[in-house]
Design a protein around this motif. Structure first.
Motif, short mmCIF file in Angstrom:
data_model
loop_
_atom_site.label_atom_id
_atom_site.label_comp_id
_atom_site.label_asym_id
_atom_site.label_seq_id
_atom_site.Cartn_x
_atom_site.Cartn_y
_atom_site.Cartn_z
N MET A 76 0.83 -1.13 0.24
CA MET A 76 -0.06 0.03 -0.40
C MET A 76 0.31 1.09 -0.14
O MET A 76 0.50 1.96 -0.75
CB MET A 76 -1.32 -0.36 1.14
CG MET A 76 -2.01 1.30 1.39
SD MET A 76 -3.09 1.22 0.08
CE MET A 76 -3.93 -0.28 0.54
N THR A 77 1.72 0.89 0.71
CA THR A 77 3.18 2.84 1.14
C THR A 77 4.00 1.66 1.46
O THR A 77 3.99 0.55 2.03
CB THR A 77 2.90 3.37 1.79
OG1 THR A 77 3.14 4.89 1.45
CG2 THR A 77 1.99 3.63 3.31
N ASP A 78 5.38 2.19 1.53
CA ASP A 78 6.73 1.74 2.59
C ASP A 78 6.18 1.33 3.49
O ASP A 78 5.84 1.98 4.24
CB ASP A 78 7.92 2.82 2.39
CG ASP A 78 7.98 3.14 0.56
OD1 ASP A 78 7.76 2.87 0.27
OD2 ASP A 78 8.07 4.90 1.21
N GLY A 79 6.77 -0.51 3.22
CA GLY A 79 6.33 -0.78 5.14
C GLY A 79 5.31 -1.28 5.47
O GLY A 79 5.08 -2.04 6.19
N VAL A 80 4.37 -0.86 4.43
CA VAL A 80 2.71 -1.06 4.83
C VAL A 80 2.37 -2.17 3.53
O VAL A 80 2.08 -2.27 2.28
CB VAL A 80 1.91 0.07 4.76
CG1 VAL A 80 0.14 -0.36 5.32
CG2 VAL A 80 2.33 0.93 5.61
N LYS A 203 -3.24 2.48 12.16
CA LYS A 203 -3.80 3.36 11.26
C LYS A 203 -2.59 3.63 10.16
O LYS A 203 -1.48 2.89 9.65
CB LYS A 203 -3.95 4.41 12.19
CG LYS A 203 -1.72 4.22 12.77
CD LYS A 203 -1.71 5.58 13.75
CE LYS A 203 -0.19 5.88 14.48
NZ LYS A 203 0.11 6.15 16.07
N ASN A 204 -2.99 4.59 9.68
CA ASN A 204 -2.21 5.16 8.37
C ASN A 204 -0.88 5.02 8.80
O ASN A 204 -0.17 5.78 9.37
CB ASN A 204 -2.68 6.94 7.69
CG ASN A 204 -1.74 7.34 6.71
OD1 ASN A 204 -0.89 6.95 6.43
ND2 ASN A 204 -2.38 8.04 5.23
N GLY A 205 0.06 4.26 7.73
CA GLY A 205 1.72 4.62 8.05
C GLY A 205 1.95 3.51 8.52
O GLY A 205 3.43 3.18 9.08
N GLU A 206 1.55 2.73 9.48
CA GLU A 206 1.37 1.53 10.56
C GLU A 206 2.19 0.41 9.62
O GLU A 206 0.95 0.02 8.72
CB GLU A 206 0.47 1.26 11.73
CG GLU A 206 0.69 -0.16 12.99
CD GLU A 206 -0.38 -0.08 13.66
OE1 GLU A 206 -0.25 -1.32 14.49
OE2 GLU A 206 -0.73 1.09 13.67
N LYS A 230 -2.44 1.99 -4.90
CA LYS A 230 -1.67 2.08 -3.89
C LYS A 230 -0.86 3.71 -3.63
O LYS A 230 -1.31 4.15 -4.49
CB LYS A 230 -0.02 1.85 -4.05
CG LYS A 230 0.20 1.50 -5.25
CD LYS A 230 1.92 0.96 -5.09
CE LYS A 230 2.89 1.43 -4.76
NZ LYS A 230 3.88 0.40 -4.47
N VAL A 231 -0.47 4.45 -2.23
CA VAL A 231 0.69 5.46 -2.28
C VAL A 231 1.43 5.49 -3.25
O VAL A 231 1.90 4.78 -3.77
CB VAL A 231 0.66 5.60 -0.89
CG1 VAL A 231 1.12 6.91 -1.06
CG2 VAL A 231 -0.21 5.48 0.16
N GLU A 378 14.21 2.61 4.85
CA GLU A 378 13.10 2.05 5.00
C GLU A 378 12.03 3.72 5.65
O GLU A 378 11.15 3.77 5.15
CB GLU A 378 12.77 0.58 5.33
CG GLU A 378 11.29 0.30 5.34
CD GLU A 378 11.71 -1.22 6.05
OE1 GLU A 378 10.12 -1.31 5.95
OE2 GLU A 378 12.78 -1.41 6.22
N PHE A 379 12.29 3.13 7.20
CA PHE A 379 11.06 3.90 7.93
C PHE A 379 11.20 6.10 7.71
O PHE A 379 10.32 6.63 7.46
CB PHE A 379 11.67 3.98 9.36
CG PHE A 379 11.48 2.86 9.63
CD1 PHE A 379 10.30 1.02 9.77
CD2 PHE A 379 11.82 2.18 12.10
CE1 PHE A 379 10.49 0.11 9.47
CE2 PHE A 379 11.54 1.10 11.62
CZ PHE A 379 11.23 0.31 11.17
N GLY A 380 12.47 6.03 7.18
CA GLY A 380 13.07 7.82 6.95
C GLY A 380 12.03 7.65 5.07
O GLY A 380 11.55 9.14 5.17
N LYS A 381 12.06 6.28 4.64
CA LYS A 381 11.08 6.79 3.21
C LYS A 381 9.38 7.09 3.71
O LYS A 381 9.31 7.91 2.91
CB LYS A 381 11.62 5.98 2.88
CG LYS A 381 10.95 6.08 0.79
CD LYS A 381 11.35 5.09 0.51
CE LYS A 381 10.85 5.37 -1.36
NZ LYS A 381 11.31 4.65 -2.02
N GLN A 382 9.22 6.62 4.19
CA GLN A 382 7.68 6.56 5.11
C GLN A 382 7.33 7.61 5.78
O GLN A 382 6.38 8.36 5.05
CB GLN A 382 7.66 5.70 5.86
CG GLN A 382 6.26 4.95 5.81
CD GLN A 382 6.01 4.21 7.41
OE1 GLN A 382 6.31 2.68 7.33
NE2 GLN A 382 4.68 4.45 7.86
N ALA A 383 8.42 8.48 6.12
CA ALA A 383 7.73 9.72 6.79
C ALA A 383 8.36 10.56 5.51
O ALA A 383 7.25 11.54 6.42
CB ALA A 383 9.67 9.36 7.89
#
Length: 482
Positions: A76-80, A203-206, A230-231, A378-383
């Motif tokens: 759906m989006t990075d990491g999701v 939630k969104n981004g989890e 997807k985002v 990975e987390f940084g790209k999502q943020a």
């Protein structure tokens, strides 16, 4: 005199009879159910954002459509992650292109590895359930039914197996185009865009594999509202493209299941909108409403170069939930149509009305600290995609004359502590980046120290920057020094 009247009466009666016969003949000719078909052909099916070859002036045919249902995990989006249910392996499903009078022989195949039965309801079908009653198919089986395309237009198809909303919410929708006899007027570029709303337990981004949340769906409280499943499906390397002077036609659908779309392209005006995908054409339109389970065809000419942003103008859906795409247009500038920035002057309002940056003490804490450089990235790209993307763009290029670039940024690379401080406290006033002056406002970002470290590490290690690794300790040191 009586003979003259009789002669006139017979002439008038003959004219009326001839007109009636002509009307019947014309009605018969335009009755799509009686248009004969010639030969068979296998339908060309395409994955979004592509569409099949235009029908043009071909005769009506027996059109064989073979569509496979696949239940598959996607991003759906990075990491999701999300378990999509699909027609043809994509969300939205394969684009189907027909013409009035075609006899469509539809083969719906449910892959044997799938867990559930499915069917298809095609809004272009005149018949019980739009074909749903004839197409209910178990895993490992195939159902076949046929229908005649009677009405030109752009139509949604979707799964109609109970619970219907759940099947649609998991991605089971697409578009079928029925072109009029003689085809649609030609354009330079055509694309397939379809909005959908998704409901997840997290939630969104989890991060992680997120299951469907029925209660959120019932409440129409979407975690994601996206184009093409997807985002970011239509951003960066996946952006739509065109050249200055070209005409563009977008086939835009809304699978829902719950939300109405307010479709808009920032920086463009639709020359034509086929309202709800039908015959009614509206002109010079800024934003068009597309109901859940509906569609529209929008057409426009691109006159200047640049990146034009596709959005649902229920605007938090675009910048916070994912309903955002890009059309990148290349070509020569036309200063008469759009000048760009002419000059940047200082404006000082009289009296006490000088604006200040909004501030708040509320911080949203990160739940999962990164354990490695790879996780930081990975987390940084999502943020970044959730917080920074709208202003600084997917590849850090910024927005000319508005927001500075982060890619190969001399300002960013010169002082990491200054960069941390800007994310922590915000920034107003003029700065110079790569020789270009910018004077805008960046508000304080509501990120935890872990999230700030992650997003800055991602930025510093992307797009030609100096590969600095930012730590939580570095962020806290800057925060405590002020």
């Amino acid at each position: 005199m009586k003979q003259l009247k009789s002669l006139l009466g017979l002439t008038l009666l003959g004219a009326l009879m001839f007109t009636a016969c002509s009307d019947k003949k014309e009605q018969k000719q335009t009755d799509a159910s009686e248009i004969p078909v010639s030969r068979e052909m296998l339908a060309e099916l395409t994955s979004p954002p592509h569409v099949p070859t235009p029908v043009g002036r071909r005769k009506a045919k027996k059109l064989i459509v073979k569509m496979e249902i696949l239940e598959k995990e996607g991003e759906m989006t990075d990491g999701v992650k999300y378990m999509y249910w699909t027609f043809g392996g994509t969300v939205p499903g394969s684009f189907i292109r027909t013409r009035v009078g075609d006899e469509v022989e539809f083969h719906l195949q449910n892959h044997p590895d799938n867990k559930l039965p499915h069917n298809i309801d095609m809004h272009a079908v005149t018949g019980p359930g739009g074909g749903a009653e004839s197409s209910f198919v178990a895993p490992g089986h195939e159902k076949t039914f046929s229908f005649k395309t009677l009405n030109p237009g752009l139509y949604v198809y979707h799964c109609a197996t109970a619970p219907v909303g759940m099947h649609i919410a998991n991605g089971m929708y697409g578009l079928i185009l029925v072109e009029p006899e003689g085809g649609l007027p030609p354009v330079d570029k055509e694309y397939y865009v379809m909005q959908g709303d998704f409901y997840t337990k997290g939630k969104n981004g989890e991060r992680g594999l997120q299951p469907f949340d029925m209660q959120k769906a019932v409440d129409e409280n979407a975690d994601y509202v996206v184009f093409n499943g997807k985002v970011g499906a239509l951003t960066g390397d996946n952006a739509l493209t065109a050249k200055v002077g070209e005409t563009v036609r977008l086939f835009v659908g809304n699978g829902g299941p719950g939300l109405v779309s307010s479709f808009h392209v920032i920086g463009e005006i639709f020359d034509k909108v086929h309202v709800e995908g039908g015959d009614l054409v509206n002109t010079n339109v800024q934003t068009t409403v597309i109901p859940a389970g509906g569609a529209a065809m929008v057409e426009f000419r691109v006159d200047v170069p640049g990146t034009f942003i596709l959005v649902d103008h229920s605007i938090f859906r675009a910048f916070n939930k994912g309903a955002l795409g890009m059309l990148k247009v290349e070509g020569e500038e036309n200063k008469t149509i759009y000048s760009g920035e002419i000059r940047d002057d200082i404006y000082l309002p009289e009296g006490p009305g000088i604006q200040q940056m909004p501030t708040t003490d509320e911080i949203i804490a990160s739940e999962i600290p990164a354990k490695s450089f790879e996780e930081q990235m990975e987390f940084g790209k999502q943020a970044y995609m959730q917080t920074c993307f709208a202003c600084h763009q997917a590849e850090g290029q910024g927005i000319p004359n508005a927001f500075p670039p982060l890619a190969k940024s001399d300002y960013l690379n010169a002082d990491v502590n200054r960069a941390i401080g800007i994310v922590l406290h915000g920034k107003t006033g003029e700065i110079t980046v790569n020789g270009q002056k910018y004077n805008s406002v960046m508000t304080r970002q509501m990120l935890s120290p872990d999230e700030i470290a992650n997003v800055l590490t991602y930025v510093y290690n992307s797009w030609g920057n100096n590969k600095t690794v930012v730590t939580k300790a570095m962020v806290e040191q800057v925060r405590n020094s002020k």
